[in-house]
Design an enzyme around this catalytic site. Structure first.
Site, short mmCIF file in Angstrom:
data_model
loop_
_atom_site.label_atom_id
_atom_site.label_comp_id
_atom_site.label_asym_id
_atom_site.label_seq_id
_atom_site.Cartn_x
_atom_site.Cartn_y
_atom_site.Cartn_z
N LYS A 246 12.40 -10.12 -4.64
CA LYS A 246 13.45 -9.34 -5.26
C LYS A 246 14.81 -9.83 -4.76
O LYS A 246 15.02 -10.02 -3.57
CB LYS A 246 13.26 -7.86 -4.91
CG LYS A 246 14.14 -6.90 -5.68
CD LYS A 246 13.73 -5.47 -5.38
CE LYS A 246 14.53 -4.46 -6.18
NZ LYS A 246 14.11 -3.08 -5.91
N GLU A 340 4.81 11.01 -9.13
CA GLU A 340 5.41 12.34 -9.19
C GLU A 340 4.37 13.45 -9.28
O GLU A 340 4.55 14.53 -8.70
CB GLU A 340 6.37 12.42 -10.39
CG GLU A 340 7.62 11.57 -10.26
CD GLU A 340 7.41 10.14 -10.69
OE1 GLU A 340 8.38 9.34 -10.60
OE2 GLU A 340 6.28 9.79 -11.12
N ARG A 368 7.18 14.15 -15.85
CA ARG A 368 5.86 13.57 -15.60
C ARG A 368 4.98 14.51 -14.78
O ARG A 368 3.77 14.32 -14.72
CB ARG A 368 6.01 12.25 -14.86
CG ARG A 368 7.08 11.35 -15.43
CD ARG A 368 7.09 9.99 -14.78
NE ARG A 368 6.05 9.16 -15.37
CZ ARG A 368 5.80 7.91 -14.98
NH1 ARG A 368 6.49 7.37 -14.01
NH2 ARG A 368 4.85 7.20 -15.56
#
Length: 616
Positions: A246, A340, A368
């Site tokens: 990244k 979640e 969610r």
């Protein structure tokens, strides 16, 4: 002319030589840094998938072959390679390129995917649809990050793919050891073993019945292309394990161990950031601290006062403001990954064990975990506090990230108490009140950005804040402000007052359930108007109107909120204005609503004032 200028579509990539491909990678990284640091957006994730994106488009023939991306903020390079490199000056700007895949932009964007862990399920269904229709001339490719594998839905998809050995889906695992933050849990440990080369025996994927290719260097184009071609020829579901970095190729991102420049804020128009330059500067913002910072500091202080307080995040410790709490109370802080649903039910378990969990999420991601909030928390009257950042209109992130559904969902949850603070002072107050509740769940929500100046109350009524009183005037209008809409409501009240109306502005602070005192106050006015940055369907305004009707009110009610539709990306203030959430528009609609009253003499007098139409 740079190499990237010669690429108008994926077919152009296949004509480039190895040196030209290296030049192309450098051009793309330079363009990413120049444009994304100016417009704002997701920089680190896209810098890490430059070679992977090129390899995918050289091996597979999009749009015939379907390449789909999980957590679509990593698709900037994909956009460049599919003819949109010249449009990056408009990234995340009104009317410009979306920061996520957009089917309206290109036939190469298959799904508008911005929430994690979903792409394997998309791929499973799409491949089955092709098989049922006898379509066998195209590949289905799903690109997913290791962070997204911490979400249960990813494993539901992999589980079903493994049960279909003839389903030719290539799952490209972009393993950079992090999502927003470092990837956690058993999956991360297993991938680390695979990366190290010390793992003996079949991988977890192979044990499930999936093919496995890798690990492969995700920045080695030749190796990537070889691995992808091999995988596409296997004829069944296969995972290609690619190791990427990244922030690759941008020194500032590579040195940033916190989030590798996952997201950068826009800076004012200026020459591009030099490779050795300072970090991006944020544009000028309104007065006051960031909402997230206010919450962060207050929660850390409350952690000292309440030994039973624990905090839970879904892979977003810093973005949701839990860093300060985690530094003070590391043993009382839990990062569960991009999960979640698990976060909310785990919070219910913590509450059953005698603790008071604070679940900090972006408002868009609460959707969610609604079932868990409803049946795992509320049904058990568990004392869990939900803190939703980025509620309401978030602006440049677009349709999927606007947190404009939460207040409507909250109305469906029995026993849930909901607060919407209007400024920093009321956020601190609401949080203190919420964590003191022990007989059921609570929630508070606040928008993206800064709090602005505190808005003092001129009085209180049964726990509600009165922000403006009609005084000795007739009680014509009651404006009910929800959270950060207080300034807009006060602006509308000022306009109405200037034209002879008696206006009261009240902030209930705790807006769900509807306070009985608010209904009583509404019965004393000729019109009640509620203002919220939530979808119009089923939110607090609808609840107030229903409560008034049930009380036998003949008082008309008007609800101001967001249109119930997916909104294009743009500036928050522009989206609010386009949705009618301005003092001017609210005042105009209120005047029109009151024009039907029997007080025709007064309304006729107002109608003759040239300034009324112009000013309102």
């Amino acid at each position: 002319m740079t190499t990237i200028d010669t690429v108008q579509g994926p077919e152009d990539l296949r004509r480039l030589t190895a040196p030209e491909l290296r030049d192309l990678s450098s051009d793309i990284r330079r363009l990413l840094v120049d444009e994304v640091t100016r417009t704002g957006g997701h920089l680190g994730p896209c810098l890490g998938v430059v070679e992977l994106s090129i390899a995918l488009h050289r091996v597979f023939e999009s749009p015939r072959d379907r390449i789909m991306w999980d957590t679509g903020h990593q698709t900037y390079v994909h956009k460049m390679l599919t003819g949109r490199a010249g449009d990056f000056a408009s990234l995340r700007q009104p009317g410009g390129l979306s920061g996520y895949p957009s089917r309206a932009e290109s036939e190469h964007d298959v799904i508008e995917n911005s929430h994690a862990s979903t792409v394997v399920s998309y791929a499973d269904g799409l491949a089955k649809a092709y098989a049922l229709q006898g379509v066998d001339d195209r590949a289905v490719v799903a690109v997913i990050g290791d962070g997204a594998l911490t979400g249960g839905m990813a494993w539901e998809g992999l589980n079903n793919l493994a049960a279909a050995p003839d389903c030719p889906v290539v799952v490209v695992l972009n393993d950079n050891t992090r999502s927003y933050a470092p990837t956690i849990g058993g999956i991360a440990a297993h991938l680390a073993l695979l990366r190290s080369g010390e793992h003996r025996g079949p991988s977890l994927f192979e044990n499930m019945g999936l093919g496995y290719v890798g690990p492969v260097d995700g920045h080695d184009l030749e190796a990537l292309e070889e691995a992808l071609r091999h995988a596409s020829g296997l004829g069944g579901p296969v995972v290609v394990h690619c190791l990427t970095e990244k922030g690759r190729g941008y020194e500032l991102a590579e040195q940033d161990e916190a989030d590798r420049f996952h997201v950068v804020r826009p800076r004012a128009a200026a020459p591009a950031l030099p490779q050795s330059g300072a970090a991006p500067t944020a544009p000028a913002v309104s007065a006051g601290p960031a909402w997230t910072d206010v919450f962060s500091a207050e929660l850390a202080e409350l952690g000292t006062l309440h030994q039973d307080l624990v905090a839970i995040t879904a892979a977003m410790l810093a973005p949701t403001g839990l860093t300060a709490f985690a530094e003070r109370f590391p043993d009382r802080t839990f990062d569960v990954g991009i999960a979640e649903q698990h976060a909310v039910t785990s919070a219910a378990g913590l509450a059953l064990g005698g603790l008071h969990p604070v679940v900090a999420l972006y408002a868009t991601f609460l959707n969610r975990a609604f079932d868990q909030m409803l049946l795992d928390v509320a049904l058990h009257r568990a004392p869990v506090t939900f803190v939703l950042d980025r509620a309401g209109v978030t602006g440049d992130d677009g349709a999927s990230h606007n947190g404009m559904w939460d207040l409507s969902l909250f109305q469906l949850v029995p026993g849930l108490r909901v607060a919407a603070p209007r400024d920093a002072a009321t956020l601190r107050r609401a949080l203190r009140e919420a964590v003191a509740v022990q007989d059921g769940p609570t929630a508070l929500r606040f928008p993206k950005g800064t709090t602005g100046s505190d808005i003092p109350a001129v009085g209180t009524l049964a726990g509600m804040d009165v922000l403006r009183s009609a005084g000795s005037r007739h009680r014509d209008v009651l404006l009910v402000s929800v959270g950060s809409m207080a300034g807009i409501c006060l602006g509308a009240a000022e306009r109405l007052t200037e034209h002879g109306f008696g206006v009261t502005v009240v902030d209930p602070r705790w807006i769900t359930p509807v306070p009985a005192a608010l209904v009583e106050l509404g019965l004393q006015h000729d019109l009640v108007a509620t203002v919220e940055d939530n979808g119009l369907a089923g939110g607090p305004g609808a609840a107030v109107a229903r409560a008034l009707a049930e009380a036998g009110a003949r008082t008309p009610a008007r609800t101001f909120g967001m249109p119930q539709q997916f909104l294009d990306h743009g500036r928050r203030e522009d989206i609010l204005a386009e949705s009618g959430l301005t003092g001017r528009n609210i005042a105009r609609v209120v005047v029109e609503a009151l024009s039907g009253r029997e007080d025709t003499v007064r309304m006729a007098e107002l109608a003759t004032r040239d300034s009324v139409g112009a000013d309102l």
